[in-house]
Motif scaffolding. Structure first.
Motif, PDB file in Angstrom:
ATOM      1  N   VAL A  14       0.851  -1.186   0.000  1.00 41.91           N
ATOM      2  CA  VAL A  14       0.000   0.000   0.000  1.00 41.91           C
ATOM      3  C   VAL A  14       0.888   1.237   0.000  1.00 41.91           C
ATOM      4  N   PHE A  15       0.646   2.145  -0.936  1.00 42.33           N
ATOM      5  CA  PHE A  15       1.470   3.345  -1.098  1.00 42.33           C
ATOM      6  C   PHE A  15       0.748   4.559  -0.528  1.00 42.33           C
ATOM      7  N   SER A  69      -0.020  -6.271   5.284  1.00 38.23           N
ATOM      8  CA  SER A  69       0.387  -5.339   4.227  1.00 38.23           C
ATOM      9  C   SER A  69       1.747  -4.713   4.522  1.00 38.23           C
ATOM     10  N   THR A  70       2.453  -4.384   3.455  1.00 36.85           N
ATOM     11  CA  THR A  70       3.627  -3.520   3.530  1.00 36.85           C
ATOM     12  C   THR A  70       3.197  -2.123   3.121  1.00 36.85           C
ATOM     13  N   VAL A  71       3.489  -1.125   3.937  1.00 36.40           N
ATOM     14  CA  VAL A  71       3.164   0.265   3.599  1.00 36.40           C
ATOM     15  C   VAL A  71       4.433   0.967   3.134  1.00 36.40           C
ATOM     16  N   VAL A  72       4.350   1.571   1.964  1.00 38.99           N
ATOM     17  CA  VAL A  72       5.438   2.366   1.403  1.00 38.99           C
ATOM     18  C   VAL A  72       5.000   3.821   1.450  1.00 38.99           C
ATOM     19  N   ALA A  73       5.733   4.654   2.177  1.00 38.76           N
ATOM     20  CA  ALA A  73       5.310   6.049   2.385  1.00 38.76           C
ATOM     21  C   ALA A  73       6.457   7.000   2.095  1.00 38.76           C
ATOM     22  N   VAL A  80       2.948   9.671   9.228  1.00 38.42           N
ATOM     23  CA  VAL A  80       1.593   9.127   9.343  1.00 38.42           C
ATOM     24  C   VAL A  80       1.639   7.607   9.340  1.00 38.42           C
ATOM     25  N   ALA A  81       2.398   7.041   8.425  1.00 38.24           N
ATOM     26  CA  ALA A  81       2.498   5.584   8.327  1.00 38.24           C
ATOM     27  C   ALA A  81       3.118   4.986   9.587  1.00 38.24           C
ATOM     28  N   MET A  82       4.051   5.688  10.192  1.00 33.00           N
ATOM     29  CA  MET A  82       4.717   5.161  11.391  1.00 33.00           C
ATOM     30  C   MET A  82       3.726   4.984  12.538  1.00 33.00           C
ATOM     31  N   ARG A  83       2.903   6.000  12.782  1.00 35.74           N
ATOM     32  CA  ARG A  83       1.955   5.858  13.891  1.00 35.74           C
ATOM     33  C   ARG A  83       0.861   4.851  13.558  1.00 35.74           C
ATOM     34  N   ALA A  84       0.470   4.780  12.292  1.00 37.72           N
ATOM     35  CA  ALA A  84      -0.527   3.790  11.887  1.00 37.72           C
ATOM     36  C   ALA A  84      -0.007   2.379  12.135  1.00 37.72           C
ATOM     37  N   ALA A  85       1.286   2.154  11.871  1.00 34.84           N
ATOM     38  CA  ALA A  85       1.872   0.836  12.090  1.00 34.84           C
ATOM     39  C   ALA A  85       1.901   0.482  13.568  1.00 34.84           C
ATOM     40  N   VAL A  86       2.144   1.474  14.417  1.00 37.42           N
ATOM     41  CA  VAL A  86       2.129   1.224  15.865  1.00 37.42           C
ATOM     42  C   VAL A  86       0.717   0.903  16.334  1.00 37.42           C
ATOM     43  N   ARG A  87      -0.262   1.585  15.768  1.00 37.96           N
ATOM     44  CA  ARG A  87      -1.657   1.357  16.163  1.00 37.96           C
ATOM     45  C   ARG A  87      -2.172   0.002  15.705  1.00 37.96           C
ATOM     46  N   LEU A  95       7.236  -1.618   6.982  1.00 42.55           N
ATOM     47  CA  LEU A  95       7.239  -0.236   6.500  1.00 42.55           C
ATOM     48  C   LEU A  95       8.449   0.003   5.609  1.00 42.55           C
ATOM     49  N   VAL A  96       8.220   0.701   4.513  1.00 39.82           N
ATOM     50  CA  VAL A  96       9.291   1.237   3.684  1.00 39.82           C
ATOM     51  C   VAL A  96       9.083   2.742   3.655  1.00 39.82           C
ATOM     52  N   LEU A  97       9.998   3.497   4.251  1.00 43.46           N
ATOM     53  CA  LEU A  97       9.854   4.941   4.408  1.00 43.46           C
ATOM     54  C   LEU A  97      10.893   5.641   3.541  1.00 43.46           C
TER      55      LEU A  97
END
Length: 230
Positions: A14-15, A69-73, A80-87, A95-97
């Protein structure tokens, strides 16, 4: 049936954007990763710019995710993606940042504080400026160059969207993540290098030559695929 190709995960990829580019222009060949999906944030799926709300952005991102899912941000989307991953680590497995603008983690560093000193006053007066005036102010604060040509429709929409975003240093940003994390920087700016160093437990790779957009580097797909395989 899950995709077993190298670099894939059960929930796909997910991008999360941070710019006004079309998906292919924003992500290039990374969109060829298995089961790629783009998460459009509020105000970016239409021509109506809306004020930023971190919870709403995270909910929109998580809605696009499936278990594993892998999130690419990129940039602003990184925090935003970092806190979503913690939640929701049940949804976000990795995560790919790409040059994440997680400035809250790097407060006190000279380059970061200088950036905030230049940009925060522009954001503070954004509501009193037209889109054209804001675009010129923001460009000058970021690079020292003011925009002089008239903005087209796309440029005006980009300015209206940018005007709705706070400084990323104000976002609630975790420094430690419970999912495997890759941070890719471009080696061009001390701010992003120190941010990468402050994300504890992350693997950090520098791909030089494309500035704030390491996703344009010809080796980025191999770097991301290797990380996901590992």
């Amino acid at each position: 049936m899950s995709d077993e190709r190298p670099g894939s995960r059960g929930g796909g990829t997910v991008f999360l954007h941070a710019s006004n580019r079309s998906p292919r222009r924003a992500w290039g060949d990374l969109l060829d990763l298995p089961d790629a999906r783009v998460a459009w944030m509020p105000g970016y799926d239409s021509e109506l710019a809306v004020r930023f709300d971190q919870d709403r952005w995270e909910e929109r991102l998580l809605t696009a995710c499936r278990s594993g899912s892998t999130v690419v941000a990129h940039s602003f989307g990184g925090a935003v993606a970092m806190r979503a991953a913690v939640r929701r680590p049940d949804l976000v497995a990795a995560l790919v940042l790409l040059e994440p603008a997680a400035y809250a983690l790097a407060r006190g560093h000279e380059a970061v504080e200088e950036h905030i000193r230049r940009v925060q006053p522009v954001l503070d007066r954004a509501s009193d400026r037209t889109a054209e005036e804001f675009a010129a102010d923001f460009a000058a604060a970021m690079s020292g160059d003011r925009l002089t040509p008239p903005l087209g429709a796309d440029g005006l929409l980009a300015a209206r969207r940018q005007r709705m975003l706070p400084g990323p240093w104000t976002l609630d940003t975790p420094s430690e993540l419970d999912v495997p994390t890759l941070v890719v920087t471009g080696g061009w700016n001390d701010e992003y290098e120190v941010i990468a160093a402050r994300i504890r437990g992350a693997r950090h790779v520098t791909l030089v030559g494309h500035g704030h957009r390491p996703q344009d580097h010809p080796e980025v797909v191999d770097v991301v695929t290797d990380f996901l395989v590992r």
